[in-house]
Motif scaffolding. Structure first.
Motif, PDB file in Angstrom:
ATOM      1  N   GLU A  84      14.246  46.031  31.448  1.00  0.00           N
ATOM      2  CA  GLU A  84      12.806  46.442  31.680  1.00  0.00           C
ATOM      3  C   GLU A  84      12.657  47.544  32.372  1.00  0.00           C
ATOM      4  O   GLU A  84      11.886  48.386  32.142  1.00  0.00           O
ATOM      5  N   LEU A  85      13.520  47.661  33.564  1.00  0.00           N
ATOM      6  CA  LEU A  85      13.381  48.819  34.520  1.00  0.00           C
ATOM      7  C   LEU A  85      13.883  50.123  33.659  1.00  0.00           C
ATOM      8  O   LEU A  85      13.101  51.178  33.898  1.00  0.00           O
ATOM      9  N   VAL A  86      15.057  50.070  32.982  1.00  0.00           N
ATOM     10  CA  VAL A  86      15.510  51.086  32.088  1.00  0.00           C
ATOM     11  C   VAL A  86      14.070  51.651  31.002  1.00  0.00           C
ATOM     12  O   VAL A  86      14.050  52.891  31.179  1.00  0.00           O
ATOM     13  N   LYS A  87      13.658  50.971  30.495  1.00  0.00           N
ATOM     14  CA  LYS A  87      12.725  51.126  29.602  1.00  0.00           C
ATOM     15  C   LYS A  87      11.372  51.677  30.269  1.00  0.00           C
ATOM     16  O   LYS A  87      11.028  52.691  29.745  1.00  0.00           O
ATOM     17  N   SER A  88      11.159  51.307  31.407  1.00  0.00           N
ATOM     18  CA  SER A  88      10.027  51.742  32.224  1.00  0.00           C
ATOM     19  C   SER A  88      10.235  53.307  32.559  1.00  0.00           C
ATOM     20  O   SER A  88       9.605  54.237  32.532  1.00  0.00           O
ATOM     21  N   ILE A  89      11.518  53.709  32.992  1.00  0.00           N
ATOM     22  CA  ILE A  89      12.047  54.993  33.500  1.00  0.00           C
ATOM     23  C   ILE A  89      11.836  55.788  32.108  1.00  0.00           C
ATOM     24  O   ILE A  89      11.377  57.015  32.385  1.00  0.00           O
ATOM     25  N   ALA A  92       8.479  56.849  31.279  1.00  0.00           N
ATOM     26  CA  ALA A  92       8.036  57.994  32.024  1.00  0.00           C
ATOM     27  C   ALA A  92       8.455  59.295  31.694  1.00  0.00           C
ATOM     28  O   ALA A  92       8.211  60.366  32.462  1.00  0.00           O
ATOM     29  N   GLY A  93       9.374  59.350  30.704  1.00  0.00           N
ATOM     30  CA  GLY A  93       9.945  60.665  30.403  1.00  0.00           C
ATOM     31  C   GLY A  93      11.218  61.364  30.592  1.00  0.00           C
ATOM     32  O   GLY A  93      11.409  62.170  30.322  1.00  0.00           O
ATOM     33  N   ILE A  94      12.066  60.413  31.256  1.00  0.00           N
ATOM     34  CA  ILE A  94      13.323  60.678  31.807  1.00  0.00           C
ATOM     35  C   ILE A  94      14.208  60.176  30.680  1.00  0.00           C
ATOM     36  O   ILE A  94      14.434  59.003  30.252  1.00  0.00           O
ATOM     37  N   LYS A  95      15.074  61.271  29.946  1.00  0.00           N
ATOM     38  CA  LYS A  95      16.134  60.900  28.999  1.00  0.00           C
ATOM     39  C   LYS A  95      17.035  60.170  29.663  1.00  0.00           C
ATOM     40  O   LYS A  95      17.497  60.078  30.660  1.00  0.00           O
ATOM     41  N   SER A  96      17.990  59.183  28.831  1.00  0.00           N
ATOM     42  CA  SER A  96      18.954  58.512  29.010  1.00  0.00           C
ATOM     43  C   SER A  96      20.001  59.452  29.896  1.00  0.00           C
ATOM     44  O   SER A  96      20.660  58.794  30.521  1.00  0.00           O
ATOM     45  N   GLU A  97      20.219  60.774  29.308  1.00  0.00           N
ATOM     46  CA  GLU A  97      21.139  61.400  29.965  1.00  0.00           C
ATOM     47  C   GLU A  97      21.048  61.853  31.220  1.00  0.00           C
ATOM     48  O   GLU A  97      21.758  62.342  32.045  1.00  0.00           O
ATOM     49  N   ASN A  98      19.957  61.622  31.925  1.00  0.00           N
ATOM     50  CA  ASN A  98      19.410  61.806  33.143  1.00  0.00           C
ATOM     51  C   ASN A  98      19.089  60.470  33.999  1.00  0.00           C
ATOM     52  O   ASN A  98      18.636  60.583  35.084  1.00  0.00           O
ATOM     53  N   ALA A 119      25.406  50.896  25.579  1.00  0.00           N
ATOM     54  CA  ALA A 119      26.002  52.042  25.622  1.00  0.00           C
ATOM     55  C   ALA A 119      25.178  53.127  24.918  1.00  0.00           C
ATOM     56  O   ALA A 119      24.892  53.013  23.755  1.00  0.00           O
ATOM     57  N   GLN A 120      25.001  54.139  25.873  1.00  0.00           N
ATOM     58  CA  GLN A 120      24.435  55.400  25.088  1.00  0.00           C
ATOM     59  C   GLN A 120      24.864  56.666  26.257  1.00  0.00           C
ATOM     60  O   GLN A 120      25.617  56.268  27.085  1.00  0.00           O
ATOM     61  N   LYS A 121      24.471  57.658  25.912  1.00  0.00           N
ATOM     62  CA  LYS A 121      24.725  58.642  26.643  1.00  0.00           C
ATOM     63  C   LYS A 121      23.880  58.706  28.153  1.00  0.00           C
ATOM     64  O   LYS A 121      22.598  59.012  28.157  1.00  0.00           O
ATOM     65  N   TYR A 122      24.470  58.227  29.156  1.00  0.00           N
ATOM     66  CA  TYR A 122      23.907  58.033  30.343  1.00  0.00           C
ATOM     67  C   TYR A 122      24.232  59.540  31.641  1.00  0.00           C
ATOM     68  O   TYR A 122      25.238  60.032  30.979  1.00  0.00           O
ATOM     69  N   GLY A 123      23.716  59.638  32.421  1.00  0.00           N
ATOM     70  CA  GLY A 123      24.182  60.555  33.612  1.00  0.00           C
ATOM     71  C   GLY A 123      25.333  60.043  34.206  1.00  0.00           C
ATOM     72  O   GLY A 123      26.323  61.005  34.083  1.00  0.00           O
ATOM     73  N   GLY A 124      25.477  59.006  34.189  1.00  0.00           N
ATOM     74  CA  GLY A 124      26.784  58.380  34.787  1.00  0.00           C
ATOM     75  C   GLY A 124      26.519  56.846  35.337  1.00  0.00           C
ATOM     76  O   GLY A 124      25.619  56.544  35.607  1.00  0.00           O
ATOM     77  N   LEU A 125      27.754  56.368  35.418  1.00  0.00           N
ATOM     78  CA  LEU A 125      27.821  54.820  36.175  1.00  0.00           C
ATOM     79  C   LEU A 125      28.893  54.869  37.118  1.00  0.00           C
ATOM     80  O   LEU A 125      30.021  55.264  37.242  1.00  0.00           O
TER      81      LEU A 125
END
Length: 207
Positions: A84-89, A92-98, A119-125
């Motif tokens: 839910e937190l990821v979806k809300s971010i 708000a317009g922040i792409k997964s790679e950011n 799994a998708q393109k994230y900024g980092g883990l």
């Protein structure tokens, strides 16, 4: 057993103004505020920082390597909170790679488990002393493509909670899903985060 109440602490830039976001996931017995304290040691001045608080200060009751049913329904509830937190971010317009994740100990386990299932393109883990969850790993639930997402995963040897063998299993799964993993095992290191780990994390956050 418990389900988690939604309780998100924030710091840094408001989501509407930030170009990048970092989700920080605390360990067992800790607080969202305590993991937000990590931000003082990381280059995140331009980030929106979001830290969910676990109900009863624990994401699930038993070891991350216990049979999974022992940790339910708390574990599924914790994963749902993160989703839910990821979806809300993203809304708000922040792409997964950011979007970046950082977790310590139990929070690192939860972070790696969530990311491997989505799994998708994230900024980092940044997986500080943790690994994928379960007595045995069920690889059928890990889906998607990290597309080169940088991952830092660390542990001590020995660590009282996270064996090196599970870190190695986790690295194998994440690499199979397309992550670019840096693994660090520190002989004799206590259950903590070292300056070297923060420096490696900074390299990912600065990229």
């Amino acid at each position: 057993m418990y389900t988690h109440q939604k309780d998100i602490k924030t710091q840094g830039k408001p989501l509407a103004e930030a170009k990048k976001a970092l989700i920080l996931v605390h360990g067992r017995g800790a607080t969202a505020e305590s993991i937000l304290g990590l931000a003082a040691h990381l280059p995140v001045q331009e980030f929106s920082l979001l830290a969910p608080q676990a109900t009863n200060h624990s994401w699930y009751p038993y070891s991350f390597m216990a049979p999974e049913e022992q940790n339910q329904p708390a574990l599924d509830s914790a994963l749902e909170q993160l989703d839910e937190l990821v979806k809300s971010i993203e809304a708000a317009g922040i792409k997964s790679e950011n979007l970046y994740f950082a977790g310590f100990s139990q929070g690192a386990c939860l972070t790696s488990e969530y990311a491997a299932r989505h799994a998708q393109k994230y900024g980092g883990l940044l997986v500080f002393t943790g690994g994928l969850i379960g007595q045995r790993l069920d690889e059928s639930r890990y889906k998607g493509d990290f597309a080169g997402t940088p991952v830092l995963i660390t542990t001590g040897d020995p660590d009282p909670h996270v064996p090196v063998s599970r870190v190695e299993e986790t690295v194998a799964v994440l690499e199979k899903l397309g992550a670019k993993v840096t693994k660090k095992v520190y002989p004799g290191r206590p259950h903590t985060i070292l300056q070297e780990e923060l420096d490696l994390a900074a390299g990912i956050l600065n990229a």
